[in-house]
Design a protein around this motif. Structure first.
Motif, PDB file in Angstrom:
ATOM      1  N   ARG A   1      -0.597   2.637   1.920  1.00  0.00           N
ATOM      2  CA  ARG A   1      -0.021   1.316   2.240  1.00  0.00           C
ATOM      3  C   ARG A   1      -0.629   0.219   1.320  1.00  0.00           C
ATOM      4  O   ARG A   1      -1.923   0.073   1.406  1.00  0.00           O
ATOM      5  N   VAL A   2       0.089  -0.318   0.624  1.00  0.00           N
ATOM      6  CA  VAL A   2      -0.405  -1.467  -0.351  1.00  0.00           C
ATOM      7  C   VAL A   2      -0.495  -2.490   0.310  1.00  0.00           C
ATOM      8  O   VAL A   2       0.502  -3.159   0.970  1.00  0.00           O
ATOM      9  N   ILE A   3      -1.570  -3.303   0.235  1.00  0.00           N
ATOM     10  CA  ILE A   3      -1.782  -4.557   1.267  1.00  0.00           C
ATOM     11  C   ILE A   3      -1.394  -5.626   0.415  1.00  0.00           C
ATOM     12  O   ILE A   3      -1.949  -5.903  -0.776  1.00  0.00           O
ATOM     13  N   ASN A   4      -0.890  -6.829   1.246  1.00  0.00           N
ATOM     14  CA  ASN A   4      -0.398  -8.225   0.501  1.00  0.00           C
ATOM     15  C   ASN A   4      -1.630  -9.001   1.199  1.00  0.00           C
ATOM     16  O   ASN A   4      -1.231  -9.584   2.239  1.00  0.00           O
ATOM     17  N   LEU A   5      -2.538  -9.196   0.536  1.00  0.00           N
ATOM     18  CA  LEU A   5      -3.732 -10.139   1.022  1.00  0.00           C
ATOM     19  C   LEU A   5      -3.454 -11.571   1.316  1.00  0.00           C
ATOM     20  O   LEU A   5      -3.785 -12.343   1.942  1.00  0.00           O
TER      21      LEU A   5
ATOM     22  N   ALA B   1       0.858   2.013 -10.508  1.00  0.00           N
ATOM     23  CA  ALA B   1       2.027   1.654 -11.342  1.00  0.00           C
ATOM     24  C   ALA B   1       2.986   0.811 -10.295  1.00  0.00           C
ATOM     25  O   ALA B   1       3.161   1.309  -9.447  1.00  0.00           O
ATOM     26  N   THR B   2       2.959  -0.462 -10.734  1.00  0.00           N
ATOM     27  CA  THR B   2       3.885  -1.263 -10.076  1.00  0.00           C
ATOM     28  C   THR B   2       5.187  -0.812  -9.438  1.00  0.00           C
ATOM     29  O   THR B   2       5.586  -1.051  -8.215  1.00  0.00           O
ATOM     30  N   ARG B   3       5.792  -0.556 -10.488  1.00  0.00           N
ATOM     31  CA  ARG B   3       7.223   0.469  -9.907  1.00  0.00           C
ATOM     32  C   ARG B   3       7.160   1.106  -9.046  1.00  0.00           C
ATOM     33  O   ARG B   3       8.189   1.764  -8.394  1.00  0.00           O
ATOM     34  N   LYS B   4       6.104   1.891  -8.816  1.00  0.00           N
ATOM     35  CA  LYS B   4       5.914   3.017  -8.010  1.00  0.00           C
ATOM     36  C   LYS B   4       5.722   2.592  -6.649  1.00  0.00           C
ATOM     37  O   LYS B   4       5.663   3.715  -5.704  1.00  0.00           O
ATOM     38  N   VAL B   5       5.509   1.389  -6.174  1.00  0.00           N
ATOM     39  CA  VAL B   5       5.221   0.582  -4.961  1.00  0.00           C
ATOM     40  C   VAL B   5       6.728   0.400  -4.343  1.00  0.00           C
ATOM     41  O   VAL B   5       7.271  -0.325  -4.777  1.00  0.00           O
ATOM     42  N   ALA B   6       7.086   1.271  -3.225  1.00  0.00           N
ATOM     43  CA  ALA B   6       8.205   1.087  -2.594  1.00  0.00           C
ATOM     44  C   ALA B   6       8.227  -0.093  -1.693  1.00  0.00           C
ATOM     45  O   ALA B   6       7.203  -0.004  -0.857  1.00  0.00           O
ATOM     46  N   ALA B   7       8.906  -1.029  -1.976  1.00  0.00           N
ATOM     47  CA  ALA B   7       8.998  -2.207  -1.017  1.00  0.00           C
ATOM     48  C   ALA B   7       9.023  -1.918   0.299  1.00  0.00           C
ATOM     49  O   ALA B   7       9.668  -1.113   0.943  1.00  0.00           O
ATOM     50  N   GLY B   8       8.062  -2.893   1.078  1.00  0.00           N
ATOM     51  CA  GLY B   8       7.983  -2.740   2.482  1.00  0.00           C
ATOM     52  C   GLY B   8       8.613  -3.851   3.181  1.00  0.00           C
ATOM     53  O   GLY B   8       9.465  -4.485   2.564  1.00  0.00           O
ATOM     54  N   ALA B   9       8.446  -3.911   4.611  1.00  0.00           N
ATOM     55  CA  ALA B   9       9.312  -4.831   5.184  1.00  0.00           C
ATOM     56  C   ALA B   9       8.772  -6.301   5.041  1.00  0.00           C
ATOM     57  O   ALA B   9       9.434  -7.257   5.865  1.00  0.00           O
ATOM     58  N   GLY B  10       7.666  -6.398   4.640  1.00  0.00           N
ATOM     59  CA  GLY B  10       7.221  -7.816   4.365  1.00  0.00           C
ATOM     60  C   GLY B  10       5.649  -8.037   5.304  1.00  0.00           C
ATOM     61  O   GLY B  10       5.435  -6.780   5.949  1.00  0.00           O
ATOM     62  N   GLY B  11       5.220  -9.078   5.200  1.00  0.00           N
ATOM     63  CA  GLY B  11       4.119  -9.171   6.129  1.00  0.00           C
ATOM     64  C   GLY B  11       2.699  -8.478   5.402  1.00  0.00           C
ATOM     65  O   GLY B  11       2.591  -8.901   4.065  1.00  0.00           O
ATOM     66  N   VAL B  12       2.127  -8.150   6.295  1.00  0.00           N
ATOM     67  CA  VAL B  12       0.653  -7.450   5.489  1.00  0.00           C
ATOM     68  C   VAL B  12       0.740  -6.412   4.602  1.00  0.00           C
ATOM     69  O   VAL B  12       0.063  -6.178   3.601  1.00  0.00           O
TER      70      VAL B  12
ATOM     71  N   LEU C   1       2.506  -4.709   1.695  1.00  0.00           N
ATOM     72  CA  LEU C   1       3.631  -4.987   0.485  1.00  0.00           C
ATOM     73  C   LEU C   1       4.484  -3.981   0.376  1.00  0.00           C
ATOM     74  O   LEU C   1       5.681  -4.181   0.024  1.00  0.00           O
ATOM     75  N   GLY C   2       4.062  -2.766   0.556  1.00  0.00           N
ATOM     76  CA  GLY C   2       4.974  -1.419   0.292  1.00  0.00           C
ATOM     77  C   GLY C   2       3.905  -0.249   0.097  1.00  0.00           C
ATOM     78  O   GLY C   2       2.963  -0.438   0.935  1.00  0.00           O
ATOM     79  N   GLU C   3       4.610   0.884  -0.181  1.00  0.00           N
ATOM     80  CA  GLU C   3       3.858   2.032   0.099  1.00  0.00           C
ATOM     81  C   GLU C   3       3.930   2.829  -1.491  1.00  0.00           C
ATOM     82  O   GLU C   3       4.859   2.544  -1.996  1.00  0.00           O
ATOM     83  N   VAL C   4       3.054   3.543  -1.483  1.00  0.00           N
ATOM     84  CA  VAL C   4       2.751   4.418  -2.900  1.00  0.00           C
ATOM     85  C   VAL C   4       2.191   5.571  -2.599  1.00  0.00           C
ATOM     86  O   VAL C   4       1.363   5.742  -1.536  1.00  0.00           O
ATOM     87  N   SER C   5       2.627   6.583  -3.134  1.00  0.00           N
ATOM     88  CA  SER C   5       2.318   8.008  -3.007  1.00  0.00           C
ATOM     89  C   SER C   5       1.163   8.201  -4.036  1.00  0.00           C
ATOM     90  O   SER C   5       0.951   7.903  -5.182  1.00  0.00           O
TER      91      SER C   5
END
Lengths: 151, 118
Positions: free
Chosen positions: A140-144, A116-127, A129-133
């Motif tokens: 770690r959700v990766i920003n390709l 779920a998109t809303r469950k991804v806690a935003a990261g600091a940016g870069g590779v 994207l954020g973290e999800v349980s």
């Protein structure tokens, strides 16, 4: 006369996105499935002397040259146990207009999960994207898209 | 993907490298490998190779290679594959340091320029 309760309306479905969950070192990483082209047994690579540790080297995929990056190094994951069946995830990376195929070396491909998109806690940016349980672990959700262009 | 190129393929330091064949003026065997001379109007560059693998004509070259440029600081033209082997297509005017001989480069008729490091 008692008021009749309104029947519960169906809640709007929570936006989710399918991700491929992989193990990289001691971290779980989630890659957007729409960007994943193929998962193969770890490709052999030719290292480039003097490259950063994130770049494992060059390989070949479907007749084309393929840069293979080390996913554990990209996310600064502590090293884990020696993987039994490491994989290369061939995925589209970089901005949509200039996307290129890249190989991501990982310890194991685990499963496909709806996140779920809303469950991804935003990261600091870069590779990252954020973290999800996911169950008992943080992924770690990766920003390709961040893998293209200059560092 | 850009226009196909004719490349001289070399092996060096575990990798395979492609050089614009039109810029190659001489290939000489030397102790431990080969010396390849690249010539332009302005200068001569000397490369060192472990092996000379031959000339390949009309090899397609991928010039994007952003993930490589992001993590490898050496300049290059692009990437290609030949016989299942990936290779780096070298910029003949700025070859990676590991391909340069200890003599490095010379300007045409004006003595030796500063040696490029590895």
């Amino acid at each position: 006369m008692t008021a009749q309760a309104e029947p519960a309306r169906d809640a709007a479905p929570e936006p989710t996105q399918k991700h491929l969950v992989v193990r990289a070192g001691e971290y779980l990483c989630a890659l957007p499935l729409a960007s994943v082209r193929r998962v193969v047994r770890a490709l052999s690579v030719r290292p480039l002397p003097g490259s950063s540790e994130e770049l494992r080297g060059l390989s070949e995929f479907a007749g084309e040259p393929l840069a293979v990056l080390d996913l554990a190094k990209l996310v600064d994951a502590p090293p884990g146990a020696t993987p039994e069946y490491p994989v290369t995830i061939v995925a589209w990376a970089g901005p949509a207009a200039d996307r290129e195929l890249v190989g991501l070396h990982a310890d194991a491909a685990l499963e496909v999960r709806e996140i779920a998109t809303r469950k991804v806690a935003a990261g600091a940016g870069g590779v990252i994207l954020g973290e999800v349980s996911l169950d008992d672990e943080v992924a770690r959700v990766i920003n390709l898209r961040a893998l293209g262009g200059e560092r | 993907m850009n226009a196909p190129r004719d490349l001289l393929l070399l092996s060096r330091a575990g990798g395979v490298w492609g050089v614009d064949n039109a810029r190659v003026s001489q290939v000489e065997r030397e102790a431990g490998g080969y010396r390849v001379e690249l010539r332009s109007a302005e200068q001569v560059r000397l490369l060192t190779a472990d092996e000379v693998l031959g000339v390949v004509r009309g090899l397609p070259v991928s010039t994007g290679a952003s993930p490589v440029r992001r993590y490898w600081a050496q300049p290059f033209v692009g990437l290609a594959v030949h016989g299942g082997t990936p290779l780096v297509v070298v910029d003949p005017d700025r070859p990676p340091g590991l391909l340069l001989t200890t003599e490095g480069e010379t300007s045409d008729g004006n003595g030796r320029d500063e040696q490029k490091g590895a």
